[in-house]
Design an enzyme around this catalytic site. Structure first.
Site, PDB file in Angstrom:
ATOM      1  N   LYS A 132     -58.880  55.140 -24.813  1.00 48.08           N
ATOM      2  CA  LYS A 132     -58.297  54.432 -23.773  1.00 48.08           C
ATOM      3  C   LYS A 132     -59.410  55.163 -22.524  1.00 48.08           C
ATOM      4  CE  LYS A 132     -54.884  52.404 -21.803  1.00 48.08           C
ATOM      5  NZ  LYS A 132     -54.185  51.402 -22.514  1.00 48.08           N
TER       6      LYS A 132
HETATM    7  P1  NAP Z   1     -51.352  43.908 -14.087  1.00 47.98           P
HETATM    8  O1  NAP Z   1     -51.557  42.762 -14.744  1.00 47.98           O
HETATM    9  O2  NAP Z   1     -52.078  44.984 -13.424  1.00 47.98           O
HETATM   10  O3  NAP Z   1     -49.710  44.238 -13.740  1.00 47.98           O
HETATM   11  C1  NAP Z   1     -48.732  45.294 -13.086  1.00 47.98           C
HETATM   12  C2  NAP Z   1     -47.863  44.621 -12.423  1.00 47.98           C
HETATM   13  O4  NAP Z   1     -46.992  45.972 -12.040  1.00 47.98           O
HETATM   14  C3  NAP Z   1     -48.140  43.818 -11.118  1.00 47.98           C
HETATM   15  O5  NAP Z   1     -47.055  42.987 -10.924  1.00 47.98           O
HETATM   16  C4  NAP Z   1     -48.161  45.306  -9.842  1.00 47.98           C
HETATM   17  O6  NAP Z   1     -47.772  44.557  -8.825  1.00 47.98           O
HETATM   18  C5  NAP Z   1     -46.791  45.833 -10.692  1.00 47.98           C
HETATM   19  N1  NAP Z   1     -46.748  47.258 -10.086  1.00 47.98           N
HETATM   20  C6  NAP Z   1     -47.703  48.136  -9.837  1.00 47.98           C
HETATM   21  N2  NAP Z   1     -47.105  49.127  -9.285  1.00 47.98           N
HETATM   22  C7  NAP Z   1     -45.877  49.009  -9.240  1.00 47.98           C
HETATM   23  C8  NAP Z   1     -44.756  49.648  -8.854  1.00 47.98           C
HETATM   24  N3  NAP Z   1     -44.936  50.822  -8.198  1.00 47.98           N
HETATM   25  N4  NAP Z   1     -43.525  49.153  -8.865  1.00 47.98           N
HETATM   26  C9  NAP Z   1     -43.164  47.876  -9.338  1.00 47.98           C
HETATM   27  N5  NAP Z   1     -44.263  47.337  -9.792  1.00 47.98           N
HETATM   28  C10 NAP Z   1     -45.410  47.712  -9.709  1.00 47.98           C
HETATM   29  O7  NAP Z   1     -51.030  44.842 -15.411  1.00 47.98           O
HETATM   30  P2  NAP Z   1     -50.564  44.541 -17.202  1.00 47.98           P
HETATM   31  O8  NAP Z   1     -51.761  44.381 -17.716  1.00 47.98           O
HETATM   32  O9  NAP Z   1     -49.588  43.673 -17.174  1.00 47.98           O
HETATM   33  O10 NAP Z   1     -50.005  45.912 -17.600  1.00 47.98           O
HETATM   34  C11 NAP Z   1     -48.647  46.377 -17.220  1.00 47.98           C
HETATM   35  C12 NAP Z   1     -48.420  47.534 -17.956  1.00 47.98           C
HETATM   36  O11 NAP Z   1     -48.500  47.152 -19.333  1.00 47.98           O
HETATM   37  C13 NAP Z   1     -49.464  48.737 -18.121  1.00 47.98           C
HETATM   38  O12 NAP Z   1     -48.464  49.824 -18.271  1.00 47.98           O
HETATM   39  C14 NAP Z   1     -50.390  48.645 -19.198  1.00 47.98           C
HETATM   40  O13 NAP Z   1     -50.690  49.787 -19.463  1.00 47.98           O
HETATM   41  C15 NAP Z   1     -49.048  48.160 -20.069  1.00 47.98           C
HETATM   42  N6  NAP Z   1     -49.956  47.343 -21.085  1.00 47.98           N
HETATM   43  C16 NAP Z   1     -50.782  46.292 -20.817  1.00 47.98           C
HETATM   44  C17 NAP Z   1     -51.340  45.418 -21.952  1.00 47.98           C
HETATM   45  C18 NAP Z   1     -52.130  44.435 -21.788  1.00 47.98           C
HETATM   46  O14 NAP Z   1     -52.373  43.421 -22.708  1.00 47.98           O
HETATM   47  N7  NAP Z   1     -52.495  43.942 -20.595  1.00 47.98           N
HETATM   48  C19 NAP Z   1     -51.233  46.092 -23.376  1.00 47.98           C
HETATM   49  C20 NAP Z   1     -50.266  46.971 -23.509  1.00 47.98           C
HETATM   50  C21 NAP Z   1     -49.705  47.521 -22.691  1.00 47.98           C
HETATM   51  P3  NAP Z   1     -48.952  44.011  -7.737  1.00 47.98           P
HETATM   52  O15 NAP Z   1     -49.475  42.757  -8.461  1.00 47.98           O
HETATM   53  O16 NAP Z   1     -48.294  43.964  -6.678  1.00 47.98           O
HETATM   54  O17 NAP Z   1     -50.061  45.281  -7.871  1.00 47.98           O
END
Ligand code: NAP
Length: 459
Positions: free
Chosen positions: A116
């Protein structure tokens, strides 16, 4: 948070040590020694790399931004894991996320280890030019430890295909003439990315839920009705009835999972709430998810925060505080934002009977125990959100072969892989009293222990 992963790994190891049908050839003192080795290998990362990226900003100030690459374990293949761009990144968190990647890849039989990365910054505070420089510097500083057969980063929170394209290009120029397509995954399709990679995690998150309460439930109903397992009762209560869903986080994972739920023809479900870092939007009749997705695409990822904006796009919703998404009276809560969202101080307010962990580690140990004791089914992160790394693996393979799959082929391969894992863990889950997380960990730890033993690493 880090202790949660360690505790469950340790519990799994303790159970396997006692179970002499596992690795039966390792007995007595040798067995004890081997399991002590396993504890130390799985509870610590192989390497923690840290650098301060020196970045001249556009206003001519120069900053040094802390950045990490953690390589947890590579027994199953090259290290693999995303690079997070977020202001809350810290070393302990990156180490824990790297160890989750090791377990996730083992669980789904993906031939990668766990890694990571993280950069401590809020990407919204930097210009595109500055972010480009930050991405390139990350590769320059860590180039010795990265590579298609060493360690393959991918996007994570705050990063996406744009950053992966920049990083791959930098890697290619640092190592001219060397294979480079497999050095980063989550790239744009035109740069060797896989069709379907962007949607893979969100689709997989919804798939695990759908598979449990629909496909598996139908096929294995007799198994579930025969047992007095508390989780089987919860699952049976979901059979063939309208379901309400709320989704925390409306980014890459949350918005796709919400859209999948909205469009699902398998289940009669409606998404009644979604949220981001600013708001929760709620409508008990179901939200217009496609229009909200379109809005966020035009507004830097943000959901509407004002009634005027909702009116303009024709979406009916009440605007509520951002935490409210967690406490609504819904059947299912999908957590797709950050770690530690459900914890000991708010867990009693959570009403959902199934929680799906799209984010990594969004439920703390105490909250997990409380919910599991109440019969709430938690589909854990390493099971639910593996779609991204599974399609990353397909991207890596396609890059090697320079043969590319259609989107339909990618999703079929993804669902096949996740179905195989679900079919391995679900019968055990409904057959014993442990939460699903524990079942998944035992499965991963068995695989890692066997491989490490056969590689002669347990001495
Ligand atoms: P992302 O596109 O950056 O989206 C994150 C979302 O969470 C955004 O809507 C953000 O809102 C919201 N957020 C941030 N802080 C928050 C809070 N305090 N309360 C409520 N909502 C909040 O990230 P992502 O790729 O979807 O990833 C989300 C999670 O999934 C992470 O934990 C990541 O490690 C996990 N994950 C992702 C992947 C992947 O392929 N992307 C794979 C495995 C796991 P804003 O837009 O307003 O900031």
């Amino acid at each position: 948070m880090i202790s949660q992963t360690r505790d469950i790994v340790q519990k799994s190891l303790d159970a396997l040590l006692e179970d002499e049908s596992f690795l039966p050839e390792v007995k007595g003192e040798t067995r004890k020694k081997a399991f002590t080795s396993l504890t130390s290998i799985l509870s610590t990362p192989n390497h923690v790399h840290k650098s301060y990226l020196r970045i001249p900003l556009e206003d001519e100030k120069v900053v040094r931004i802390p950045a990490f690459r953690v390589q947890h374990n590579n027994a199953l293949g090259p290290y693999k894991g995303g690079i997070r761009f977020h202001e809350t990144v810290n070393e302990e968190e990156v180490v824990n996320l790297a160890s989750l990647m090791t377990l996730k890849n083992a669980l789904h039989d993906v031939p990668f280890g766990g890694g990571k990365g993280g950069i401590i910054l809020n990407p919204r505070e930097y210009t595109e030019k500055e972010l480009h420089l930050i991405a390139r510097k990350y590769v320059q500083y860590f180039s010795d430890v990265l590579g298609p057969d060493k360690d393959i980063p991918a996007p994570d929170m705050g990063s996406g295909e744009r950053e992966m394209d920049w990083m791959m290009a930098e890697y290619k120029s640092i190592r001219p003439g060397m294979p480079y397509r497999g050095s980063f995954t989550g790239k744009s399709v035109v740069n060797g990315g896989s069709l379907g990679r962007r949607e893979a995690t969100g689709k997989g998150v919804f798939f695990t839920f759908r598979y449990l309460v629909h496909d598996f439930l139908r096929e294995q109903k007799s198994l579930l009705t025969k047992t007095d397992n508390v989780f089987a009762k919860t699952a049976l209560d979901f059979e063939d009835r309208p379901l309400t869903i709320s989704v925390q986080g409306f980014g890459n994972v949350g918005s796709v999972a919400a859209l999948e739920a909205h469009q699902s023809t398998h289940l009669q479900n409606k998404v009644v709430a979604v949220s981001d870092r600013n708001v929760t939007l709620f409508n008990s009749d179901g939200l217009d998810i496609p229009t909200l997705v379109e809005f966020t695409m035009k507004n830097k990822g943000d959901l509407p925060t004002k009634d005027d904006q909702l009116k303009e796009i024709g979406v009916k919703a009440e605007i509520r505080g951002r935490e409210e998404v967690l406490y609504l009276d819904v059947d299912v809560l999908m957590l797709a934002a950050l770690e530690d969202q459900v914890h000991k101080d708010n867990v009693e307010k959570v009403k959902a009977r199934i929680i799906v962990e799209g984010a990594n580690a969004p439920v703390t140990t105490e909250a997990d125990k409380y919910l599991s004791d109440q019969g709430v089914i938690i589909i854990p992160d390493i099971l639910a959100n593996a779609g991204g790394v599974i399609v990353s693996y397909f991207e890596w393979l396609q890059g090697r072969e320079t043969q590319f799959y259609t989107e339909e082929e990618v999703f079929n391969l993804l669902y096949d892989k996740m179905k195989t894992t679900m079919d391995t863990v679900l019968p055990l889950f409904f057959g014993d009293p442990f939460p699903l997380r524990q079942n998944c960990y035992i499965h991963s730890v068995m695989k890692l222990s066997t491989v490490l033993y056969r590689q002669g690493k347990l001495y």
